[in-house]
Design a protein around this motif. Structure first.
Motif, PDB file in Angstrom:
ATOM      1  N   ASN A 128     -31.988 -50.070  62.059  1.00 54.12           N
ATOM      2  CA  ASN A 128     -32.284 -51.195  61.178  1.00 54.12           C
ATOM      3  C   ASN A 128     -33.159 -52.206  61.901  1.00 54.12           C
ATOM      4  O   ASN A 128     -33.301 -52.152  63.127  1.00 54.12           O
ATOM      5  N   MET A 129     -33.723 -53.121  61.144  1.00 51.59           N
ATOM      6  CA  MET A 129     -34.625 -54.115  61.735  1.00 51.59           C
ATOM      7  C   MET A 129     -34.398 -55.468  61.070  1.00 51.59           C
ATOM      8  O   MET A 129     -33.918 -55.556  59.938  1.00 51.59           O
ATOM      9  N   ASP A 130     -34.767 -56.512  61.782  1.00 52.62           N
ATOM     10  CA  ASP A 130     -34.654 -57.859  61.253  1.00 52.62           C
ATOM     11  C   ASP A 130     -35.822 -58.120  60.301  1.00 52.62           C
ATOM     12  O   ASP A 130     -36.983 -57.941  60.664  1.00 52.62           O
ATOM     13  N   VAL A 131     -35.513 -58.529  59.072  1.00 49.33           N
ATOM     14  CA  VAL A 131     -36.556 -58.790  58.064  1.00 49.33           C
ATOM     15  C   VAL A 131     -36.453 -60.215  57.519  1.00 49.33           C
ATOM     16  O   VAL A 131     -36.941 -60.500  56.426  1.00 49.33           O
ATOM     17  N   THR A 132     -35.846 -61.103  58.282  1.00 50.01           N
ATOM     18  CA  THR A 132     -35.633 -62.466  57.802  1.00 50.01           C
ATOM     19  C   THR A 132     -36.943 -63.148  57.444  1.00 50.01           C
ATOM     20  O   THR A 132     -37.088 -63.719  56.355  1.00 50.01           O
TER      21      THR A 132
ATOM     22  N   GLN B 142     -33.830 -41.485  54.935  1.00 53.80           N
ATOM     23  CA  GLN B 142     -32.486 -41.925  54.602  1.00 53.80           C
ATOM     24  C   GLN B 142     -32.541 -43.098  53.616  1.00 53.80           C
ATOM     25  O   GLN B 142     -33.492 -43.870  53.621  1.00 53.80           O
ATOM     26  N   THR B 143     -31.503 -43.198  52.798  1.00 55.89           N
ATOM     27  CA  THR B 143     -31.412 -44.332  51.884  1.00 55.89           C
ATOM     28  C   THR B 143     -31.013 -45.577  52.660  1.00 55.89           C
ATOM     29  O   THR B 143     -30.013 -45.587  53.367  1.00 55.89           O
ATOM     30  N   LYS B 144     -31.801 -46.604  52.529  1.00 55.78           N
ATOM     31  CA  LYS B 144     -31.586 -47.820  53.318  1.00 55.78           C
ATOM     32  C   LYS B 144     -30.993 -48.940  52.472  1.00 55.78           C
ATOM     33  O   LYS B 144     -30.991 -48.861  51.247  1.00 55.78           O
ATOM     34  N   THR B 145     -30.522 -49.948  53.162  1.00 50.44           N
ATOM     35  CA  THR B 145     -29.888 -51.086  52.509  1.00 50.44           C
ATOM     36  C   THR B 145     -30.408 -52.379  53.128  1.00 50.44           C
ATOM     37  O   THR B 145     -30.651 -52.438  54.337  1.00 50.44           O
ATOM     38  N   LEU B 146     -30.600 -53.383  52.287  1.00 49.63           N
ATOM     39  CA  LEU B 146     -30.893 -54.726  52.788  1.00 49.63           C
ATOM     40  C   LEU B 146     -29.582 -55.488  52.875  1.00 49.63           C
ATOM     41  O   LEU B 146     -28.827 -55.551  51.892  1.00 49.63           O
ATOM     42  N   ARG B 147     -29.294 -56.018  54.039  1.00 52.11           N
ATOM     43  CA  ARG B 147     -28.106 -56.845  54.214  1.00 52.11           C
ATOM     44  C   ARG B 147     -28.533 -58.285  54.459  1.00 52.11           C
ATOM     45  O   ARG B 147     -29.294 -58.563  55.384  1.00 52.11           O
TER      46      ARG B 147
ATOM     47  N   PHE C  18     -27.895 -54.924  49.284  1.00 51.63           N
ATOM     48  CA  PHE C  18     -28.798 -54.514  48.213  1.00 51.63           C
ATOM     49  C   PHE C  18     -29.382 -53.151  48.579  1.00 51.63           C
ATOM     50  O   PHE C  18     -30.227 -53.058  49.480  1.00 51.63           O
ATOM     51  N   PRO C  19     -28.947 -52.069  47.916  1.00 51.78           N
ATOM     52  CA  PRO C  19     -29.476 -50.732  48.217  1.00 51.78           C
ATOM     53  C   PRO C  19     -30.971 -50.649  47.937  1.00 51.78           C
ATOM     54  O   PRO C  19     -31.516 -51.405  47.128  1.00 51.78           O
ATOM     55  N   GLU C  20     -31.633 -49.743  48.610  1.00 50.85           N
ATOM     56  CA  GLU C  20     -33.055 -49.511  48.412  1.00 50.85           C
ATOM     57  C   GLU C  20     -33.336 -49.257  46.930  1.00 50.85           C
ATOM     58  O   GLU C  20     -32.669 -48.453  46.282  1.00 50.85           O
ATOM     59  N   GLY C  21     -34.306 -49.964  46.371  1.00 53.12           N
ATOM     60  CA  GLY C  21     -34.657 -49.830  44.963  1.00 53.12           C
ATOM     61  C   GLY C  21     -34.034 -50.890  44.070  1.00 53.12           C
ATOM     62  O   GLY C  21     -34.474 -51.081  42.940  1.00 53.12           O
TER      63      GLY C  21
END
Length: 336
Positions: free
Chosen positions: A56-60, A88-93, A108-111
């Motif tokens: 995962n990566m920081d997307v702030t 892989q299916t990713k998630t935004l936390r 928030f799941p991808e999509g």
């Protein structure tokens, strides 16, 4: 007849236009007020990460840019400019804090679509600047404040290891979880053998030193280490060597300097067909004692195929004079 009707109808048209403009102004004002109120949600964003638990990566910062453009944002690789876990299916936390100090993780799941109305200052972008580098499992700063303070790290085997403290610090700043591989540390100190990462850390509660071991291919969970994501660790000169013991003295694993081993230069080979292995031996010793098997794996290749090779080392102990030592291929070199 026409001349008497036209003047009578003009005031009605003017009144109608005035009423229409007033209605539009009122709607605009009400919409603006509503938007302002809806941008003042219950939760203050601390930070956001996108990916999977392992990658995962920081997307702030990127999320802040998107929020300034729209109230609703769809979660996708394209929006965040990267795919941290391909296939892989990713998630935004989103990690947030309420007005009364409670913390919550929004997923928030991808999509899916993020509704920014839940968050205070969403469109203003006045959030996510207060730290919170705790990684995937928890965005708050507390998760980055583990029970153990890292002193140093080595990667390899007992006979051949390298100091990877600095490199591990770089990796920790990018991700809460790190997988142990040769590529990650940009070196293979023992070709063809299964290696281990050893992290030496001090228990913040009682001061005891503990060694954490991670075999090649396994994952490190940085949440148990103090300041993992900030990288403010491992800069105090740890010199415990592979077994965690200091080169001399009783400094609890810190090198006191007086009896420090310094590799001045080192070569491996036969006559003119020799290569410089100074850096490799410095990484293996790092001021502590040197105990290594002399072979081609130590050098990473065979500099004189078919010939008997020798390791020649010039070294210094503390502030003493330069000394030299030799060991033939197949033997062991032990210093000092």
């Amino acid at each position: 007849m026409t001349s008497t009707l036209m003047p009578a109808t003009r005031p009605h048209h003017a009144i109608a236009r005035a009423l229409l403009m007033a209605a539009m102004l009122l709607i605009s004002l009400l919409s603006g007020t509503s938007a302002f109120a809806r941008d003042d949600g219950q939760w203050q964003i601390m930070n956001a990460r996108y990916g999977t638990a392992q990658r995962n990566m920081d997307v702030t910062d990127r999320l802040r840019e998107l929020a300034r453009r729209d109230d609703r944002v769809r979660v996708s690789n394209e929006f965040f400019g990267n795919d941290p876990a391909y296939g892989q299916t990713k998630t935004l936390r989103i990690y947030a804090r309420s007005r009364d100090g409670q913390t919550r993780t929004f997923e928030f799941p991808e999509g899916s679509v993020i509704d920014g109305n839940d968050f205070t200052g969403w469109r203003g972008g006045e959030w996510g600047q207060g730290g919170g580098n705790g990684g995937w499992e928890g965005g708050g700063g507390g998760r980055d404040d583990g029970a153990y303070a890292i002193l140093g790290a080595r990667y390899g085997i007992p006979d051949a290891s390298i100091d990877v403290t600095g490199r591990l610090r770089e990796l920790a700043r990018r991700d809460a979880r790190v997988r142990v591989t040769n590529d990650l540390f940009r070196d293979d100190p023992a070709v063809g053998r299964t290696k281990t990462l050893r992290i030496f850390a001090r228990d913040r509660a009682n001061g005891q030193i503990r060694t954490f071991e991670y075999r090649e291919g396994s994952w490190i969970d940085g949440s148990q280490f103090s300041g993992w994501g900030r990288g403010d660790w491992g800069q105090a000169g740890w010199n415990g060597g592979w077994d965690g013991r200091p080169g001399s003295g009783s400094g609890g694993g810190y090198n006191p300097g007086r009896d420090q081993l310094t590799i001045v230069r080192a070569t491996y080979g036969s006559g003119l067909r020799s290569i410089d292995v100074t850096d490799r031996l410095r990484n293996i010793s790092r001021g502590g004692s040197l105990d290594v098997r002399v072979d081609n794996d130590l050098a990473g290749r065979d500099p004189a195929y078919g010939e008997s090779k020798t390791l020649r080392v010039v070294y210094r102990v503390g502030r003493g004079r330069d000394q030299s030592a030799e060991a033939r291929e197949g033997d062991r070199m032990r210093l000092p």
